[in-house]
Design a protein around this motif. Structure first.
Motif, PDB file in Angstrom:
ATOM      1  N   GLY A   1       0.808  -1.217   0.000  1.00 29.74           N
ATOM      2  CA  GLY A   1       0.000   0.000   0.000  1.00 29.74           C
ATOM      3  C   GLY A   1       0.841   1.266   0.000  1.00 29.74           C
ATOM      4  O   GLY A   1       0.479   2.267  -0.637  1.00 29.74           O
ATOM      5  N   CYS A   2       1.976   1.248   0.704  1.00 28.44           N
ATOM      6  CA  CYS A   2       2.867   2.410   0.700  1.00 28.44           C
ATOM      7  C   CYS A   2       3.405   2.668  -0.710  1.00 28.44           C
ATOM      8  O   CYS A   2       3.463   3.816  -1.164  1.00 28.44           O
ATOM      9  N   LEU A   3       3.781   1.601  -1.399  1.00 26.77           N
ATOM     10  CA  LEU A   3       4.282   1.767  -2.763  1.00 26.77           C
ATOM     11  C   LEU A   3       3.183   2.292  -3.682  1.00 26.77           C
ATOM     12  O   LEU A   3       3.427   3.172  -4.526  1.00 26.77           O
ATOM     13  N   LEU A   4       1.956   1.796  -3.512  1.00 27.11           N
ATOM     14  CA  LEU A   4       0.837   2.323  -4.304  1.00 27.11           C
ATOM     15  C   LEU A   4       0.609   3.807  -4.013  1.00 27.11           C
ATOM     16  O   LEU A   4       0.329   4.597  -4.924  1.00 27.11           O
ATOM     17  N   ALA A   5       0.727   4.193  -2.733  1.00 20.46           N
ATOM     18  CA  ALA A   5       0.543   5.598  -2.360  1.00 20.46           C
ATOM     19  C   ALA A   5       1.608   6.468  -3.028  1.00 20.46           C
ATOM     20  O   ALA A   5       1.323   7.574  -3.510  1.00 20.46           O
ATOM     21  N   PHE A   6       2.858   5.986  -3.058  1.00 20.79           N
ATOM     22  CA  PHE A   6       3.922   6.747  -3.712  1.00 20.79           C
ATOM     23  C   PHE A   6       3.663   6.845  -5.219  1.00 20.79           C
ATOM     24  O   PHE A   6       3.869   7.907  -5.831  1.00 20.79           O
ATOM     25  N   ARG A   7       3.223   5.741  -5.818  1.00 18.18           N
ATOM     26  CA  ARG A   7       2.940   5.780  -7.255  1.00 18.18           C
ATOM     27  C   ARG A   7       1.739   6.675  -7.560  1.00 18.18           C
ATOM     28  O   ARG A   7       1.716   7.371  -8.580  1.00 18.18           O
ATOM     29  N   PHE A   8       0.750   6.666  -6.677  1.00 26.33           N
ATOM     30  CA  PHE A   8      -0.412   7.535  -6.848  1.00 26.33           C
ATOM     31  C   PHE A   8       0.023   8.994  -6.764  1.00 26.33           C
ATOM     32  O   PHE A   8      -0.410   9.830  -7.563  1.00 26.33           O
TER      33      PHE A   8
ATOM     34  N   LEU B   1       2.958  10.152  -7.416  1.00 22.03           N
ATOM     35  CA  LEU B   1       3.718  10.442  -8.636  1.00 22.03           C
ATOM     36  C   LEU B   1       2.772  10.778  -9.787  1.00 22.03           C
ATOM     37  O   LEU B   1       3.017  11.710 -10.558  1.00 22.03           O
ATOM     38  N   SER B   2       1.662  10.042  -9.880  1.00 17.45           N
ATOM     39  CA  SER B   2       0.696  10.304 -10.955  1.00 17.45           C
ATOM     40  C   SER B   2       0.056  11.679 -10.808  1.00 17.45           C
ATOM     41  O   SER B   2      -0.396  12.268 -11.794  1.00 17.45           O
ATOM     42  N   MET B   3       0.018  12.194  -9.580  1.00 19.15           N
ATOM     43  CA  MET B   3      -0.529  13.532  -9.340  1.00 19.15           C
ATOM     44  C   MET B   3       0.532  14.617  -9.500  1.00 19.15           C
ATOM     45  O   MET B   3       0.220  15.808  -9.407  1.00 19.15           O
ATOM     46  N   GLY B   4       1.787  14.192  -9.687  1.00 17.86           N
ATOM     47  CA  GLY B   4       2.868  15.154  -9.859  1.00 17.86           C
ATOM     48  C   GLY B   4       3.369  15.765  -8.576  1.00 17.86           C
ATOM     49  O   GLY B   4       4.015  16.827  -8.604  1.00 17.86           O
ATOM     50  N   VAL B   5       3.115  15.107  -7.425  1.00 16.66           N
ATOM     51  CA  VAL B   5       3.525  15.693  -6.140  1.00 16.66           C
ATOM     52  C   VAL B   5       4.702  14.959  -5.512  1.00 16.66           C
ATOM     53  O   VAL B   5       5.221  15.383  -4.488  1.00 16.66           O
TER      54      VAL B   5
ATOM     55  N   ARG C   1      -7.318   7.672 -11.641  1.00 10.73           N
ATOM     56  CA  ARG C   1      -5.871   7.628 -11.404  1.00 10.73           C
ATOM     57  C   ARG C   1      -5.401   6.234 -11.006  1.00 10.73           C
ATOM     58  O   ARG C   1      -4.284   5.829 -11.331  1.00 10.73           O
ATOM     59  N   LEU C   2      -6.252   5.507 -10.282  1.00 12.16           N
ATOM     60  CA  LEU C   2      -5.834   4.216  -9.740  1.00 12.16           C
ATOM     61  C   LEU C   2      -5.820   3.120 -10.798  1.00 12.16           C
ATOM     62  O   LEU C   2      -4.952   2.226 -10.772  1.00 12.16           O
TER      63      LEU C   2
END
Length: 638
Positions: free
Chosen positions: A536-543, A545-549, A630-631
């Motif tokens: 879940g942490c990796l998904l949060a980081f990838r999410f 990244l997709s938002m550009g933050v 996004r997901l």
């Protein structure tokens, strides 16, 4: 006398009008919050604070000087005539007035040199941590003693006559007299006349205060060889590098290498909670010492030991030790699994407590992993509207997460931990000997929670884990002791500020958990909690990244470390049937599972997302449609 007359010094005006013409933009980080240097006597707080203030172009305020100005007495006279308690009240009032003056914009930006004991006293510490950016000047005992001694000798030389300086023997005598005189001016060191005397006086103070200093936002290691100019440069770099106010997550100090030979770490946690104050002890052999500690906590009440059935031998050791001390106890062994973490199981446990005669004065002692810590503490929280309990967590995950912070609960048909209560334990004993029997998978699950703390609050801790993670997972004692205690400090600090998760602060601890809980639910809990958190942490980081933050380099760094430690980064790493991979890549199933999350709001779902390793924030509600958009591509890539 006006308020400004009461607490201002000649160079630090506090006025009734708001400050004008001050640049508060992010490009001027020194002005984001007042800076406070904290630490032991001899660490150089006053001299470095003054030099740092000059370097930053802001004012300097000395806490002891303001106390003396307000009281009209020297610090030594306050201690001698009024006592330390009176001094601490004056100190707290001065710090509080400065914080209020800042919040009301009646004082210019400043660097504050606190008294050596300010962080050790609840009232002052609470204000410092809430209203200042605190920097701990961390010195060794030898460094502190030498610094105090050298300072005194120099003062003696400066005050000696030119004729006395011409004679070495006379100079030595003068220095000795000055040394004794100046030491007497430090009330808590009264009577010390040599380096060894100073060390004897400082050692218990340093031991008692270290954990309070460690709660500071930042830490600077100070050694004898450090030149003042270099220290000021490092301080300026430290306070300007992460200038975000404490409402962000740069909470902790730069960790050193794991301390060799350290066996027990005592943490006062959390001393500002409205419900209680208690300690967490981290070390070896604590089960053998637990009977004395628990008997003292129970007083005249009876002890009830609730234990996982497969761990009943630990309960028998404790029961035998209690019996040897003349205390009877009742052992209640129950089978435990994630699917049994239900309201029905909690009710059955309450019934057994009632059948065995537990009362309001009883102490429930819970020995087990994260599931039993949650379940047993929840049962104790609702039995007779709440009775006392103590925790002896037996897994790494429980020691760094489930047993810390007073969140207790059970699962329901609508989600994980949906039924629960906030109630703090009387004490937590984290015995690292319990960990020697854990499987590699259980160790990795606990490591995922340790890694989470680094991701939300401390980039330097992440760097330490990159270096020491393998040895920690291999059971290296010094690495375990350091990682557990450091993780506890981070969580304790967050819980202290937001016990009941009323604000954004405690929600930061849920990094990776919204995705992780959904994954657990989709796998029917075949995926362990720690594995789900890592994924879940990796998904949060990838999410993010997709938002550009969040930078891609940090996402890659996290993924690489997870793989290095054997934690999952792809579906094929999880204990799920490959035939069902399509179900796990179906976004609608994730959205449905995430809809049960406790951070759900009417406007959507609030996610904890990173802007970098070591810095996270709770986002505004994201509508489920936008979340799905996004997901979906992220899930197709796992």
């Amino acid at each position: 006398m006006s308020r400004s007359d009461t607490i201002s010094s000649s160079c630090i005006p506090i006025t009734t009008s708001k400050r004008q013409g001050v640049n508060y933009s992010p490009s001027n980080p020194a002005l984001a919050r007042p800076l406070a240097l904290v630490g032991m006597p001899g660490s150089g707080k006053s001299s470095l604070a003054a030099a740092l203030a000059r370097a930053l172009g802001v004012d300097f305020i000395d806490g002891d000087a303001l106390v003396e100005q307000r009281s009209g007495m020297t610090i030594s006279d306050i201690f001698a005539q009024k006592g330390e308690k009176h001094f601490r009240k004056l100190e707290r009032d001065v710090i509080g007035d400065l914080a209020r003056a800042w919040s009301e914009q009646r004082i210019k930006p400043f660097v504050f040199a606190s008294g050596g004991g300010a962080m050790a006293y609840l009232g002052s510490r609470k204000i410092l941590l809430q209203s200042f950016t605190t920097v701990w000047l961390d010195c060794s005992l030898d460094t502190l003693a030498r610094r105090l001694s050298v300072a005194l000798v120099n003062k003696g030389k400066d005050s000696a006559s030119s004729g006395a300086r011409a004679r070495a023997e006379g100079e030595g005598a003068k220095a000795s007299e000055a040394r004794t005189k100046v030491i007497v001016e430090r009330p808590l060191l009264r009577g010390a006349e040599s380096i060894e005397d100073i060390k004897v006086r400082l050692q218990p103070l340093l031991a008692a205060r270290r954990d309070f200093y460690a709660a500071s936002d930042k830490r600077l290691l100070v050694a004898d060889r450090d030149k003042p100019s270099r220290l000021v440069a490092r301080l300026r770099e430290l306070v300007c590098a992460h200038s975000t106010p404490l409402t962000s997550t740069h909470l902790t100090s730069t960790p050193p290498d794991a301390p060799d030979g350290e066996t027990t770490i005592t943490l006062s946690l959390p001393t500002t909670l409205p419900s209680c104050s208690y300690k967490i002890v981290v070390g070896r052999g604590l089960l053998g010492k637990a009977s004395v500690i628990l008997q003292e906590l129970a007083g005249a009440g009876e002890l009830f030991i609730v234990v996982e059935r497969k761990l009943i031998h630990y309960a028998e050791v404790l029961r035998h030790n209690l019996l040897a001390q003349g205390s009877k106890s009742v052992v209640i062994a129950i089978p435990v699994s994630e699917t049994q973490k239900t309201l029905r199981t909690a009710e059955r446990l309450c019934q057994r407590l009632s059948e065995y005669g537990a009362g309001r004065d009883s102490l429930v002692v819970i020995i087990g992993g994260g599931v039993l810590c949650d379940l047993g503490a929840f049962a104790a929280s609702i039995f007779m509207r709440g009775i006392s309990f103590a925790l002896l967590p037996t897994t790494l995950l429980a020691q760094v997460d489930a047993a810390i912070g007073g969140k207790n609960g059970v699962n329901s048909a609508t989600g994980k931990n949906m039924l629960g209560a906030f109630r703090q334990p009387r004490i937590v004993l984290c015995d690292t000997d319990f960990l020697t029997t854990l499987s590699a998978r259980h160790m990795r699950c606990g490591y995922a929670e340790i890694l989470k703390y680094a991701l939300i609050a401390d980039a330097s801790f992440f760097a330490w884990l990159e270096k020491h993670g393998r040895s920690l997972l291999g059971g290296d004692l010094s690495s375990l002791l350091y990682a557990i205690s450091h993780s506890v400090r981070i969580k304790a600090r967050i819980v202290e500020e937001d016990e009941h998760e009323l604000y954004a602060r405690r929600a930061l601890l849920n990094l990776g958990h919204t995705f992780g809980h959904a994954l657990e639910r989709l796998s029917h809990y075949r995926v362990a909690h720690g594995e789900a958190v890592a994924f879940g942490c990796l998904l949060a980081f990838r999410f993010a990244l997709s938002m550009g933050v969040c930078p891609a380099s940090d996402v890659d760094k996290l993924a690489s470390h997870l793989r290095f430690c054997g934690l999952p980064t792809r579906l094929s790493d999880l204990p799920v049937d490959p035939a069902h991979f399509d179900r796990f890549r179906d976004c609608s199933g994730w959205i449905s599972a995430m809809g049960y999350d406790k951070k759900r709001r009417a406007g959507g779902l609030r996610l904890v997302l990173p802007s970098a390793i070591g810095c996270c924030a709770l986002q505004s509600p994201i509508e489920l449609k936008a979340l799905s958009t996004r997901l979906a591509p992220l899930l197709r890539g796992i």
